[in-house]
Design a protein around this motif. Structure first.
Motif, PDB file in Angstrom:
ATOM      1  N   SER A 155     -25.597  46.593 -74.855  1.00 33.39           N
ATOM      2  CA  SER A 155     -26.648  47.549 -75.183  1.00 33.39           C
ATOM      3  C   SER A 155     -26.058  48.905 -75.576  1.00 33.39           C
ATOM      4  O   SER A 155     -26.552  49.567 -76.483  1.00 33.39           O
ATOM      5  CB  SER A 155     -27.638  47.709 -74.026  1.00 33.39           C
ATOM      6  N   TRP A 156     -24.954  49.315 -74.920  1.00 38.70           N
ATOM      7  CA  TRP A 156     -24.314  50.581 -75.294  1.00 38.70           C
ATOM      8  C   TRP A 156     -23.666  50.472 -76.675  1.00 38.70           C
ATOM      9  O   TRP A 156     -23.798  51.357 -77.510  1.00 38.70           O
ATOM     10  CB  TRP A 156     -23.280  51.015 -74.262  1.00 38.70           C
ATOM     11  N   LEU A 157     -22.981  49.373 -76.920  1.00 38.30           N
ATOM     12  CA  LEU A 157     -22.315  49.209 -78.208  1.00 38.30           C
ATOM     13  C   LEU A 157     -23.325  49.203 -79.355  1.00 38.30           C
ATOM     14  O   LEU A 157     -23.048  49.721 -80.433  1.00 38.30           O
ATOM     15  CB  LEU A 157     -21.470  47.939 -78.206  1.00 38.30           C
ATOM     16  N   LEU A 158     -24.512  48.666 -79.110  1.00 34.01           N
ATOM     17  CA  LEU A 158     -25.555  48.661 -80.142  1.00 34.01           C
ATOM     18  C   LEU A 158     -26.117  50.060 -80.394  1.00 34.01           C
ATOM     19  O   LEU A 158     -26.542  50.368 -81.497  1.00 34.01           O
ATOM     20  CB  LEU A 158     -26.689  47.703 -79.743  1.00 34.01           C
ATOM     21  N   ARG A 159     -26.116  50.916 -79.392  1.00 36.29           N
ATOM     22  CA  ARG A 159     -26.668  52.273 -79.528  1.00 36.29           C
ATOM     23  C   ARG A 159     -25.612  53.321 -79.871  1.00 36.29           C
ATOM     24  O   ARG A 159     -25.942  54.459 -80.173  1.00 36.29           O
ATOM     25  CB  ARG A 159     -27.369  52.676 -78.243  1.00 36.29           C
TER      26      ARG A 159
END
Length: 127
Positions: free
Chosen positions: A64-68
């Motif tokens: 989720s962090w890598l996507l944001r």
């Protein structure tokens, strides 16, 4: 250090919180996304890059962090420019899209983010 570097010191605010660099903002956003309010609060109190990096090491790199990541990077750079007129003027006058940006380990991601910021500023009337 290039003024578009993540760790270049230039005060700005996002959602009422004050940051001194995009790097500090990125670690704060990472902690918020993971529900780590204590860490995000401690990040906001940091005054040095090394302190922020130490807290960042406590946060896992989740999907989720890598996507944001790119979205938060763009928001941080754009906020820094909007809150610092001299940096905004320099960015717009130089057409600094092709600057070597230490915005990410991937220079192409950094350039892509800067191009998005430039387009966004054009839409919002900064250009």
């Amino acid at each position: 250090m290039n003024y578009l570097d993540m760790w270049y010191r230039a005060d700005f605010c996002v959602d009422g919180k004050k940051f001194w660099s995009v790097g500090q903002y990125m670690v704060h956003a990472h902690a918020i996304l993971l529900g780590e309010g204590d860490i995000s609060g401690r990040v906001c109190e940091c005054t040095e890059r090394s302190e922020v990096a130490e807290l960042d090491r406590l946060l896992p790199n989740t999907t989720s962090w890598l996507l944001r990541y790119t979205m938060n990077l763009r928001e941080g750079i754009e906020s820094k420019l909007w809150c610092n007129e001299s940096l905004m003027r320099q960015f717009l006058c130089e057409g600094d899209i092709d600057s070597v940006v230490d915005a990410s380990d991937n220079v192409d991601v950094g350039k892509a983010v800067i191009m998005e910021v430039y387009r966004s500023l054009a839409i919002k009337g900064g250009i």
